[in-house]
Design a protein around this motif. Sequence first.
Motif, PDB file in Angstrom:
ATOM      1  N   LYS A 424       0.835  -1.199   0.000  1.00 23.39           N
ATOM      2  CA  LYS A 424       0.000   0.000   0.000  1.00 23.39           C
ATOM      3  C   LYS A 424       0.870   1.251   0.000  1.00 23.39           C
ATOM      4  CE  LYS A 424      -3.907   2.258   0.222  1.00 23.39           C
ATOM      5  NZ  LYS A 424      -4.839   2.270  -0.924  1.00 23.39           N
ATOM      6  N   ILE A 425       0.761   2.037  -1.070  1.00 28.08           N
ATOM      7  CA  ILE A 425       1.452   3.329  -1.164  1.00 28.08           C
ATOM      8  C   ILE A 425       0.414   4.364  -1.568  1.00 28.08           C
ATOM      9  CG2 ILE A 425       3.311   4.621  -2.269  1.00 28.08           C
ATOM     10  CD1 ILE A 425       4.687   2.056  -2.893  1.00 28.08           C
ATOM     11  N   THR A 426       0.413   5.513  -0.917  1.00 33.12           N
ATOM     12  CA  THR A 426      -0.582   6.537  -1.206  1.00 33.12           C
ATOM     13  C   THR A 426      -0.309   7.171  -2.565  1.00 33.12           C
ATOM     14  OG1 THR A 426       0.681   8.345  -0.215  1.00 33.12           O
ATOM     15  CG2 THR A 426      -0.737   7.048   1.252  1.00 33.12           C
ATOM     16  N   PRO A 427      -1.341   7.719  -3.232  1.00 26.99           N
ATOM     17  CA  PRO A 427      -1.122   8.418  -4.507  1.00 26.99           C
ATOM     18  C   PRO A 427      -0.083   9.533  -4.392  1.00 26.99           C
ATOM     19  CG  PRO A 427      -3.460   8.009  -4.183  1.00 26.99           C
ATOM     20  CD  PRO A 427      -2.771   7.601  -2.912  1.00 26.99           C
ATOM     21  N   ARG A 428      -0.064  10.207  -3.265  1.00 31.45           N
ATOM     22  CA  ARG A 428       0.925  11.273  -3.078  1.00 31.45           C
ATOM     23  C   ARG A 428       2.341  10.706  -3.090  1.00 31.45           C
ATOM     24  NH1 ARG A 428       1.039  15.605   1.972  1.00 31.45           N
ATOM     25  NH2 ARG A 428       2.853  16.812   1.236  1.00 31.45           N
ATOM     26  N   GLN A 429       2.546   9.557  -2.415  1.00 30.10           N
ATOM     27  CA  GLN A 429       3.873   8.934  -2.414  1.00 30.10           C
ATOM     28  C   GLN A 429       4.255   8.453  -3.818  1.00 30.10           C
ATOM     29  OE1 GLN A 429       2.811   6.082   0.709  1.00 30.10           O
ATOM     30  NE2 GLN A 429       4.511   6.851   1.957  1.00 30.10           N
ATOM     31  N   ILE A 430       3.284   7.883  -4.526  1.00 34.26           N
ATOM     32  CA  ILE A 430       3.553   7.417  -5.890  1.00 34.26           C
ATOM     33  C   ILE A 430       4.009   8.576  -6.772  1.00 34.26           C
ATOM     34  CG2 ILE A 430       2.440   6.533  -7.983  1.00 34.26           C
ATOM     35  CD1 ILE A 430       0.741   4.745  -6.188  1.00 34.26           C
ATOM     36  N   LYS A 431       3.306   9.703  -6.688  1.00 30.24           N
ATOM     37  CA  LYS A 431       3.670  10.857  -7.508  1.00 30.24           C
ATOM     38  C   LYS A 431       5.046  11.394  -7.120  1.00 30.24           C
ATOM     39  CE  LYS A 431      -1.046  12.389  -8.567  1.00 30.24           C
ATOM     40  NZ  LYS A 431      -2.036  13.488  -8.471  1.00 30.24           N
ATOM     41  N   HIS A 432       5.325  11.410  -5.836  1.00 34.52           N
ATOM     42  CA  HIS A 432       6.633  11.910  -5.369  1.00 34.52           C
ATOM     43  C   HIS A 432       7.773  11.052  -5.925  1.00 34.52           C
ATOM     44  CE1 HIS A 432       9.666  13.651  -2.732  1.00 34.52           C
ATOM     45  NE2 HIS A 432      10.024  12.412  -2.386  1.00 34.52           N
ATOM     46  N   ILE A 433       7.596   9.729  -5.916  1.00 38.32           N
ATOM     47  CA  ILE A 433       8.631   8.826  -6.423  1.00 38.32           C
ATOM     48  C   ILE A 433       8.815   9.012  -7.924  1.00 38.32           C
ATOM     49  CG2 ILE A 433       9.193   6.395  -6.839  1.00 38.32           C
ATOM     50  CD1 ILE A 433       7.825   5.775  -4.151  1.00 38.32           C
ATOM     51  N   LEU A 434       7.705   9.038  -8.657  1.00 37.23           N
ATOM     52  CA  LEU A 434       7.794   9.119 -10.110  1.00 37.23           C
ATOM     53  C   LEU A 434       8.345  10.468 -10.578  1.00 37.23           C
ATOM     54  CD1 LEU A 434       4.502   7.294 -11.193  1.00 37.23           C
ATOM     55  CD2 LEU A 434       6.849   6.439 -11.295  1.00 37.23           C
ATOM     56  N   ARG A 435       8.044  11.543  -9.849  1.00 34.99           N
ATOM     57  CA  ARG A 435       8.604  12.856 -10.232  1.00 34.99           C
ATOM     58  C   ARG A 435      10.126  12.845 -10.190  1.00 34.99           C
ATOM     59  NH1 ARG A 435       4.070  15.177  -7.175  1.00 34.99           N
ATOM     60  NH2 ARG A 435       2.642  16.160  -8.675  1.00 34.99           N
ATOM     61  N   ALA A 436      10.687  12.081  -9.244  1.00 39.03           N
ATOM     62  CA  ALA A 436      12.144  12.007  -9.146  1.00 39.03           C
ATOM     63  C   ALA A 436      12.759  11.370 -10.379  1.00 39.03           C
ATOM     64  CB  ALA A 436      12.554  11.220  -7.897  1.00 39.03           C
ATOM     65  N   TYR A 437      11.971  10.560 -11.104  1.00 35.21           N
ATOM     66  CA  TYR A 437      12.450   9.916 -12.326  1.00 35.21           C
ATOM     67  C   TYR A 437      11.992  10.650 -13.581  1.00 35.21           C
ATOM     68  CZ  TYR A 437      14.065   6.023  -9.516  1.00 35.21           C
ATOM     69  OH  TYR A 437      14.742   5.254  -8.599  1.00 35.21           O
ATOM     70  N   GLY A 438      11.542  11.897 -13.422  1.00 31.14           N
ATOM     71  CA  GLY A 438      11.213  12.732 -14.573  1.00 31.14           C
ATOM     72  C   GLY A 438       9.776  12.656 -15.041  1.00 31.14           C
ATOM     73  N   PHE A 439       8.895  11.959 -14.300  1.00 35.94           N
ATOM     74  CA  PHE A 439       7.488  11.893 -14.673  1.00 35.94           C
ATOM     75  C   PHE A 439       6.767  13.165 -14.221  1.00 35.94           C
ATOM     76  CE2 PHE A 439       8.873   7.587 -14.839  1.00 35.94           C
ATOM     77  CZ  PHE A 439       8.030   6.917 -15.723  1.00 35.94           C
ATOM     78  N   LYS A 440       5.716  13.530 -14.971  1.00 32.50           N
ATOM     79  CA  LYS A 440       4.905  14.692 -14.617  1.00 32.50           C
ATOM     80  C   LYS A 440       3.443  14.265 -14.520  1.00 32.50           C
ATOM     81  CE  LYS A 440       8.077  17.942 -16.823  1.00 32.50           C
ATOM     82  NZ  LYS A 440       8.247  18.985 -17.861  1.00 32.50           N
ATOM     83  N   PHE A 441       2.631  15.114 -13.880  1.00 35.57           N
ATOM     84  CA  PHE A 441       1.241  14.755 -13.616  1.00 35.57           C
ATOM     85  C   PHE A 441       0.310  15.918 -13.952  1.00 35.57           C
ATOM     86  CE2 PHE A 441       3.812  12.044 -11.009  1.00 35.57           C
ATOM     87  CZ  PHE A 441       3.167  10.817 -11.052  1.00 35.57           C
ATOM     88  N   LYS A 442      -0.842  15.555 -14.517  1.00 34.99           N
ATOM     89  CA  LYS A 442      -1.971  16.468 -14.662  1.00 34.99           C
ATOM     90  C   LYS A 442      -3.168  15.767 -14.049  1.00 34.99           C
ATOM     91  CE  LYS A 442      -0.420  18.861 -18.858  1.00 34.99           C
ATOM     92  NZ  LYS A 442      -0.721  19.178 -20.284  1.00 34.99           N
ATOM     93  N   GLY A 443      -3.420  16.059 -12.791  1.00 38.13           N
ATOM     94  CA  GLY A 443      -4.431  15.299 -12.070  1.00 38.13           C
ATOM     95  C   GLY A 443      -3.961  13.866 -11.922  1.00 38.13           C
ATOM     96  N   ASN A 444      -4.773  12.927 -12.406  1.00 35.25           N
ATOM     97  CA  ASN A 444      -4.390  11.511 -12.379  1.00 35.25           C
ATOM     98  C   ASN A 444      -3.805  11.038 -13.709  1.00 35.25           C
ATOM     99  OD1 ASN A 444      -5.103  11.149  -9.726  1.00 35.25           O
ATOM    100  ND2 ASN A 444      -7.148  10.362 -10.182  1.00 35.25           N
ATOM    101  N   ASP A 445      -3.617  11.966 -14.650  1.00 38.30           N
ATOM    102  CA  ASP A 445      -2.933  11.635 -15.899  1.00 38.30           C
ATOM    103  C   ASP A 445      -1.427  11.694 -15.663  1.00 38.30           C
ATOM    104  OD1 ASP A 445      -5.401  11.512 -17.019  1.00 38.30           O
ATOM    105  OD2 ASP A 445      -5.245  13.406 -18.106  1.00 38.30           O
ATOM    106  N   VAL A 446      -0.695  10.707 -16.197  1.00 34.20           N
ATOM    107  CA  VAL A 446       0.751  10.625 -16.002  1.00 34.20           C
ATOM    108  C   VAL A 446       1.450  10.864 -17.338  1.00 34.20           C
ATOM    109  CG1 VAL A 446       2.670   9.177 -15.243  1.00 34.20           C
ATOM    110  CG2 VAL A 446       0.440   8.973 -14.130  1.00 34.20           C
ATOM    111  N   LEU A 447       2.436  11.766 -17.321  1.00 38.51           N
ATOM    112  CA  LEU A 447       3.240  12.067 -18.499  1.00 38.51           C
ATOM    113  C   LEU A 447       4.642  11.513 -18.267  1.00 38.51           C
ATOM    114  CD1 LEU A 447       0.976  14.383 -18.268  1.00 38.51           C
ATOM    115  CD2 LEU A 447       2.444  15.652 -19.835  1.00 38.51           C
TER     116      LEU A 447
END
Length: 784
Positions: A424-447
């Motif tokens: 179990k990982i919260t959406p906030r934690q998921i976004k924080h991890i992925l941003r470190a690898y260059g991912f971006k977010f628009k709401g729940n859309d992932v770039l």
Amino acid sequence: MFFSKKLIAQFLPEINNITDQEMIDACGTIGLEIEHVHYHPKLNNLVIGKLLEFKKHPDADTLNICQVLVNREGKINTIITGAPGLIAGKNVIVALAGAKLHDGRVIEEKPLRGIKSEGMLCAYYELTPLNDGYVAKTDEEGILQFDDGFVGDTAVAEFLGLDDVIYEISIPFANRNDLNGVLAFCQELAGHFGWPFVYPKIQHIKTRHACEFPVTFDHHLANGVSLMRINNVKYRESNWSLKGLLINNHLRPLNNLLDILNYVTLLTNVATAAYDANKMHGGFHIAFAKKDDHFTAFNGVNYTLAPTDGVIKNGNGNIICLAGIIGDKEFGYQRETRDLIIELGNFNFPVIRKTATKFNLATDAAKRFSKPVSPFSTVLAAEFVVKMLGKKNIVWLGHFYAKLAQVILKNVNFNLINHFLGMKITPRQIKHILRAYGFKFKGNDVLPPIYRLEVTSSQDLAEEILKALDINHLPPQPIDYSHDQIDINQTNEYYFFKKLRDFLTNHYFNEVKTYNTINERELHPFNVFNYQNNIKIVSSNNINRQYLRTNTINSLLKVYQYNLARKNDLLPIFELQKVYQTSVDGELNLTLIAPATYFIDRANQSKISFNVNGLKGLAVTILSELFNAQDLTFSIDQTQKIFYNDEALKIIYHGQTIGYLGAIRDHLLKPFDLTEPVYCLTLNLNRLIADYRTNDVVYQPISSLPQVIKDITFDYKVGQHLGETIAKIQALPYIQNVTVVNHYVNSERNTYTIRVTFNNTQQLKKEQINNYILDLTKMINGGN
């Protein structure tokens, strides 16, 4: 590939604060492997000097007496050397008395033919044993002579790049071509360590046309091209700050222009090409060749082309290049060429790979373009070239692309990511991890990052998160005894499938991962489960990535062809991945591709057979041991057209077809240039997983008695059914488990080794064990 610490430090200076062991551990965590770390030897008593003048030694025709300025105070040393090609006024590397070279020599002041020599002028190979073959042609023989640097500077190692550390890195990912560029590699390291790093942004250079210059490209061959013109080029050697960096990263310095192009390739993994601008005749066209077209490459070889080979033509229709592979000697860059067209193309990799394989052309460009490169990376590389050469030196012709649209994963289900992770990982934690690898977010859309073409699903996102969590440090999960049934969703699904991967790896299969998206032509030939409803990606701008695939066989055959052509022996391969019919959740598919025989030790001629009988035994072991599937039957299948009728079996579980195995028909192998037999096993695991979830859990006390395990090796005639024998053995009351350990080819017979675990609820005596083995031998011989 080779990346040096100095190169990485240009974008991640924090790397200078970690040890090489920490670097090795980090690469292991993010899925890479540092095979070796190379160090230059320590240098002392070296200085940059200036060769003022020289003259012949009066008593030796091959020696020169040199006057060398060695410091800013005007000290001049007399140095005698036999090095050829001396140029007065050039800077040189001087080894003073007391300097110790890597070959053990210690420099002394001593007379040579009656004249005292106060040091030695150094060649590159005398300073380091590394990088043989990557030094510039002008530096290969004789002493180093250059114009940059400062007389009296004693930081010679830093000046030449010999204070660098070189990492030799392997990339096991079949579809992470971007990691051959240091920028993407830096993003991975930054994400792991939590360092600040911003991948360079595209600045959108405005197109400035010097003249009308028609540019066209076939969309089936290329996604686009970036072009620029450079007039009146004045060639010279690059400074050692760039030369040393290229050498340490295994690129040979050539001149100030080509070194910059190679440096940009090192950053972005985008290969560049240079043509004589005066021979382009006002046009640049990327197209497929015509039948029996002829092309003389830069290597002097004449090739007869086919309509499947991509070429680049000038305005007169002359072929100037095999697209993405090798240029023509007449139209390409020469030392006397002063006006150049610089091309950065983005090609469809299957075409490049097939042509390069057919003609056995393993050029640097072919290696890079034989795997997919993001069009954004090509555009970025072009802008790097403009920045490094200076806009005033460039006549910019433009970016020519059909469409540049970033991949977007719409409305990502974060609960599904947790399902894949088994935690179990919260959406906030998921976004924080992925941003470190260059991912971006628009709401729940992932770039995903613009260079990440292979990220297409929530499962891919889960794998990115695992890199940050480091599976080796996940907290242990206690057994929950409140449930009467196993729930594969609530246990750690990652570890369940890791067991499957480990099993296949131990049986000499190599795991690969290929794209979930394919083109329309690839939907149907290998649709073994006869899926009818295909999912089309509406927003895709790449014709090769428009549909979610219904099988992985086509993709695996591409990898198989690639490995076979390069003789890397990674031939038995498998992929565990989702395929899609009507549900975006997909169905989990396991597919294995193997040759008829595979050498595991060529020196001793040890080889394994992967024929239908061998794959059937492997399937029985996978399904019964890992999924506890007992009600299995195999029947000859003549309904589908993928496998030969006499070498095809349908796998049935509880009356439902869950898989097929057999020899792939030759006409389906022909597009992949495969002429030898290829065997395939493909399984739909969804039904098995569903049953696995609902099986009652039986807790068996751990015996204090040691396990009794015996290996039995025997011969079977070709065509005998091993699976039936194994099922009979497994049903014996004194047998706890039986697995196929190895399957070898022995003349015209198959040699199997099975591993039998006996029930040891009481202390078994040697006599009992021998009797059991005797019974098993009789049973095996009865099946023979």
